[in-house]
Design a protein around this motif. Structure first.
Motif, mmCIF file in Angstrom:
data_model
loop_
_atom_site.group_PDB
_atom_site.id
_atom_site.type_symbol
_atom_site.label_atom_id
_atom_site.label_comp_id
_atom_site.label_asym_id
_atom_site.label_seq_id
_atom_site.Cartn_x
_atom_site.Cartn_y
_atom_site.Cartn_z
ATOM 1 N N ASP A 50 0.833 -1.205 0.000
ATOM 2 C CA ASP A 50 0.000 0.000 0.000
ATOM 3 C C ASP A 50 0.864 1.249 0.000
ATOM 4 O O ASP A 50 1.969 1.254 0.530
ATOM 5 C CB ASP A 50 -0.890 0.037 1.237
ATOM 6 N N ASP A 51 0.348 2.313 -0.595
ATOM 7 C CA ASP A 51 1.026 3.597 -0.598
ATOM 8 C C ASP A 51 0.760 4.275 0.746
ATOM 9 O O ASP A 51 -0.341 4.746 1.007
ATOM 10 C CB ASP A 51 0.511 4.457 -1.753
ATOM 11 N N LYS A 52 1.742 4.328 1.606
ATOM 12 C CA LYS A 52 1.587 4.865 2.958
ATOM 13 C C LYS A 52 1.434 6.384 2.976
ATOM 14 O O LYS A 52 1.094 6.959 3.993
ATOM 15 C CB LYS A 52 2.781 4.476 3.834
ATOM 16 N N THR A 53 1.677 7.048 1.845
ATOM 17 C CA THR A 53 1.512 8.496 1.807
ATOM 18 C C THR A 53 0.054 8.891 1.598
ATOM 19 O O THR A 53 -0.318 10.037 1.812
ATOM 20 C CB THR A 53 2.357 9.132 0.684
ATOM 21 N N LYS A 54 -0.768 7.961 1.177
ATOM 22 C CA LYS A 54 -2.189 8.241 0.944
ATOM 23 C C LYS A 54 -2.978 7.781 2.157
ATOM 24 O O LYS A 54 -3.426 6.645 2.245
ATOM 25 C CB LYS A 54 -2.681 7.528 -0.314
#
Length: 61
Positions: free
Chosen positions: A3-7
């Protein structure tokens, strides 16, 4: 792929996810309705939680 942890962000509580059974059941239980009545309201009014709450209160009255 991870998963994209920045989103990040919270759940959108302004709407009722009519395609999620647990959301429909919660909404129905909250207002003392049958799940079918809750689904009908969502189909007729849309998924705006404020509008659905108003309509559910009118339905109970």
């Amino acid at each position: 792929m991870s998963d994209d942890k920045t989103k990040v962000g919270g759940a959108d509580r302004r709407t009722v996810a009519g395609d999620e059974p647990y959301e429909v059941e919660y909404f129905a239980r909250k207002h003392g309705l049958h799940a079918d009545q809750a689904r009908d309201l969502i189909a007729r009014i849309g998924n705006n939680r404020v509008e659905l709450d108003k309509a559910a209160e009118q339905l109970k009255a």
